[in-house]
Each structure stands twice: as C-alpha cells, then as structure tokens.
Write a protein that holds these residues in place. Structure first.
Motif, PDB file in Angstrom:
ATOM      1  N   LYS A 152     -52.061  69.265   9.894  1.00 52.86           N
ATOM      2  CA  LYS A 152     -51.069  68.262   9.526  1.00 52.86           C
ATOM      3  C   LYS A 152     -51.117  67.117  10.531  1.00 52.86           C
ATOM      4  O   LYS A 152     -51.276  67.346  11.739  1.00 52.86           O
ATOM      5  N   CYS A 159     -48.832  64.564  12.386  1.00 51.45           N
ATOM      6  CA  CYS A 159     -47.398  64.588  12.689  1.00 51.45           C
ATOM      7  C   CYS A 159     -47.019  63.457  13.640  1.00 51.45           C
ATOM      8  O   CYS A 159     -47.852  62.984  14.426  1.00 51.45           O
ATOM      9  N   GLN A 161     -43.047  67.926  10.764  1.00 51.44           N
ATOM     10  CA  GLN A 161     -43.125  67.458   9.384  1.00 51.44           C
ATOM     11  C   GLN A 161     -44.461  66.728   9.149  1.00 51.44           C
ATOM     12  O   GLN A 161     -44.844  65.847   9.924  1.00 51.44           O
TER      13      GLN A 161
END
Length: 238
Positions: free
Chosen positions: A61, A63, A146
């Motif tokens: 991911k 981030c 996130q």
C-alpha cells in the motif's frame, strides 16, 4: 538504498531546467539515476519504489505520513506472510531493511549521531517514527495505514516546489552502505560508521560541487547549477 540516494539536487535542477512542479515521470527519474547518479526526495523515491514492489507482485500500500503538516511524507506498507512492514526509502535514513509494524516494544536503528525509534502501533494502527540526534529529538513522522493514491498528494507535492519550501532552501544528500553512510547537509559533510561520526565543514558554497561529485557521483557542473538556485541554506530537518 545503496544505489539511489536521497537528494534534492535533481529537484532543484529539474525545476530550473524543465519548470518541473511535480515528481519527474518514470523515464526522467530512471534516466537521472543512470546518467547522473540522481535519486530524489521522498515523493519520487518512495512512489517509484512502491510501483516496483507492486509490479513484482508484493502486497503493498502507498500510505501518507504526517510531520508538522498532514501527508507531507510518503511510505509503503508491505504485507508478507501475515506480517506488515514499513518500507521507507525516502527519509534520508539507514532503513536498509523493512521495519516491522507488529511491535510489542520500541524498535531502534542507530548510525553515527542518529538514533531512529519506531514505536508500536497506536490505537489508530498508525506507526510513529522519531529521529534523535545526539540524544535530542530532531524530527519524525506518523505513518498512517490507509491506502492512498499518488494523486492524493498533488497539492502537497506542488507546495514542495514553492520558493519557501524546505528543499528549495536547503541541500541534503545521503548515501548508505551496509555499515556506513555519507551525508552532505548544506556545508557539512558527515561520514558515519557504527556509533562514530566524522564531521567536516566546507568553507563555502564553492566547495559543494566537488564534495558531491566525489561522494555521490553527481556531476559538479549540475550540482553547482542547483546550488546557485538556493536562496539560503536552512536546516533540512525543521
């Protein structure tokens, strides 16, 4: 980490040469690495490393991380065999291996004058990293889990090209090896190994070009072209 340095010479140079106000495209970035021994700052180094990991098939991911302001730093978070790791090749730090996020206690990395402390996740699953220099807290960030898109950072990247931005008013280059590092911060050259640091202060801006060429391989003429654009030499870790 040992091939592609953290450096803002290319940022200043491309801004002047091409009017760049965003991270360089992939071809420009790789051409700079190959021809001029460039690297980049956090946005380009971490974003393109994220793309590399993704294309190699890793579960990764992109981030954001907060410093004084939100989302002014990028990191990757990679999941391997049920564990998640923080990967940051854009913090001018000796993070030669992924940093574990599933910590029960604080995790330390030390080199020369610098000690990096990664804390266990907080209640929001964020990871706090702190830099201590000579025992005094100097800098740090809060990495948030996130997943994000590079377009989410368009404004903060554009802001980093403003005349008042840190890396248009400071010079910072770092190069790492398995057991040592070389850092040029404005007029100060720092060579670290284990817990020792050797510091050499340059006499003037005129010596920067040769020092960078000697230690980083970036051509002196390009370095001086960038250095002459710097209005002042501020602390890059503010």
């Amino acid at each position: 980490m040992m091939r592609v340095p953290f450096e803002n010479v290319s940022k200043i140079y491309y801004r002047k040469l091409m009017g760049l106000r965003n991270i360089p495209d992939l071809i420009t970035y790789l051409n700079g690495v190959e021809r001029y021994h460039f690297g980049g700052t956090c946005y380009s180094n971490n974003y393109y490393f994220y793309l590399l990991l993704a294309n190699l098939g890793y579960s990764v991911k992109l981030c954001g991380a907060d410093m004084t302001n939100p989302d002014v730093h990028l990191v990757s978070m990679v999941s391997i065999e049920g564990r998640e790791f923080l990967v940051d090749v854009g913090y001018a730090a000796p993070f030669l291996a992924p940093l574990p996020r599933d910590l029960a206690e604080e995790y330390f990395i030390t080199l020369g004058r610098d000690r990096y402390l990664l804390k266990p996740q907080d209640a929001s699953a964020c990871s706090c990293l702190e830099l201590y220099r000579d025992g005094v807290k100097k800098h740090g960030y809060l990495a948030k889990p996130q997943p994000r898109h590079i377009e989410d950072f368009d404004q903060v990247i554009a802001d980093s090209f403003r005349d008042s931005a840190t890396f248009l008013n400071a010079l910072l280059l770092t190069r790492f090896f398995p057991d040592r590092s070389v850092v040029l911060h404005n007029l100060t050259l720092i060579e670290s190994q284990a817990s020792e640091a050797r510091i050499h202060v340059l006499n003037s801006r005129n010596e920067i070009g040769q020092a960078v060429e000697d230690h980083f391989g970036i051509p002196k003429v390009i370095v001086m072209d960038a250095v002459n654009e710097l209005r002042q030499l501020e602390d890059a870790w503010v």
